[in-house]
Design a protein around this motif. Sequence first.
Motif, mmCIF file in Angstrom:
data_model
loop_
_atom_site.group_PDB
_atom_site.id
_atom_site.type_symbol
_atom_site.label_atom_id
_atom_site.label_comp_id
_atom_site.label_asym_id
_atom_site.label_seq_id
_atom_site.Cartn_x
_atom_site.Cartn_y
_atom_site.Cartn_z
ATOM 1 N N LEU A 19 35.186 33.002 35.113
ATOM 2 C CA LEU A 19 36.219 31.994 35.365
ATOM 3 C C LEU A 19 37.614 32.609 35.388
ATOM 4 O O LEU A 19 38.461 32.239 36.207
ATOM 5 C CB LEU A 19 36.151 30.887 34.316
ATOM 6 N N THR A 20 37.863 33.541 34.490
ATOM 7 C CA THR A 20 39.172 34.191 34.429
ATOM 8 C C THR A 20 39.436 35.000 35.697
ATOM 9 O O THR A 20 40.503 34.888 36.309
ATOM 10 C CB THR A 20 39.266 35.100 33.189
ATOM 11 N N ILE A 21 38.465 35.792 36.107
ATOM 12 C CA ILE A 21 38.631 36.598 37.321
ATOM 13 C C ILE A 21 38.806 35.689 38.536
ATOM 14 O O ILE A 21 39.682 35.909 39.377
ATOM 15 C CB ILE A 21 37.438 37.556 37.512
ATOM 16 N N GLY A 22 37.988 34.640 38.618
ATOM 17 C CA GLY A 22 38.096 33.712 39.742
ATOM 18 C C GLY A 22 39.439 33.013 39.799
ATOM 19 O O GLY A 22 40.023 32.851 40.874
ATOM 20 N N ALA A 23 39.952 32.594 38.633
ATOM 21 C CA ALA A 23 41.243 31.907 38.599
ATOM 22 C C ALA A 23 42.378 32.834 39.003
ATOM 23 O O ALA A 23 43.263 32.451 39.781
ATOM 24 C CB ALA A 23 41.490 31.344 37.202
ATOM 25 N N VAL A 24 42.360 34.054 38.501
ATOM 26 C CA VAL A 24 43.437 34.995 38.818
ATOM 27 C C VAL A 24 43.393 35.391 40.303
ATOM 28 O O VAL A 24 44.423 35.413 40.976
ATOM 29 C CB VAL A 24 43.360 36.239 37.897
ATOM 30 N N VAL A 25 42.201 35.673 40.810
ATOM 31 C CA VAL A 25 42.083 36.051 42.221
ATOM 32 C C VAL A 25 42.478 34.877 43.120
ATOM 33 O O VAL A 25 43.182 35.055 44.120
ATOM 34 C CB VAL A 25 40.644 36.540 42.532
ATOM 35 N N GLY A 26 42.041 33.671 42.755
ATOM 36 C CA GLY A 26 42.416 32.495 43.536
ATOM 37 C C GLY A 26 43.911 32.267 43.550
ATOM 38 O O GLY A 26 44.488 31.870 44.563
ATOM 39 N N ASN A 27 44.561 32.557 42.426
ATOM 40 C CA ASN A 27 46.007 32.397 42.353
ATOM 41 C C ASN A 27 46.724 33.469 43.166
ATOM 42 O O ASN A 27 47.684 33.173 43.875
ATOM 43 C CB ASN A 27 46.464 32.440 40.890
ATOM 44 N N VAL A 28 46.247 34.693 43.090
ATOM 45 C CA VAL A 28 46.885 35.788 43.818
ATOM 46 C C VAL A 28 46.821 35.563 45.320
ATOM 47 O O VAL A 28 47.786 35.813 46.046
ATOM 48 C CB VAL A 28 46.242 37.145 43.436
ATOM 49 N N PHE A 29 45.702 35.037 45.799
ATOM 50 C CA PHE A 29 45.546 34.805 47.236
ATOM 51 C C PHE A 29 46.052 33.443 47.674
ATOM 52 O O PHE A 29 45.933 33.076 48.844
ATOM 53 C CB PHE A 29 44.085 34.989 47.650
ATOM 54 N N GLY A 30 46.609 32.682 46.762
ATOM 55 C CA GLY A 30 47.225 31.411 47.109
ATOM 56 C C GLY A 30 46.250 30.257 47.300
ATOM 57 O O GLY A 30 46.628 29.211 47.802
ATOM 58 N N VAL A 31 45.002 30.434 46.889
ATOM 59 C CA VAL A 31 44.013 29.374 47.032
ATOM 60 C C VAL A 31 44.177 28.339 45.915
ATOM 61 O O VAL A 31 43.994 27.147 46.144
ATOM 62 C CB VAL A 31 42.582 29.968 47.008
#
Length: 84
Positions: A19-31
């Motif tokens: 969940l942490t990796i998904g949230a950070v990656v989603g935030n970085v890519f603007g999703v």
Amino acid sequence: MSKILDYVRQPTTLIGLSLTIGAVVGNVFGVLSEGITGTILTATLPLWVSDKSAQAKIGAIEGVLVTTTHGLAAPTTKETTTNA
């Protein structure tokens, strides 16, 4: 080393990590927006804590996560100068 591997193999730790990796990656890519990312990261905090004595540290960890998320989500602005 054995304690670390035992900690990482726990299902709650693996769920928290994903969940942490998904949230950070989603935030970085603007999703994901900053607010949703912060909510997901805050919700994962209990998954990272393995015992009751460490739960007192959640507030400090939460502050770091929110600050980091805000730093990642803040758009970088470049100042441009024009010559008239």
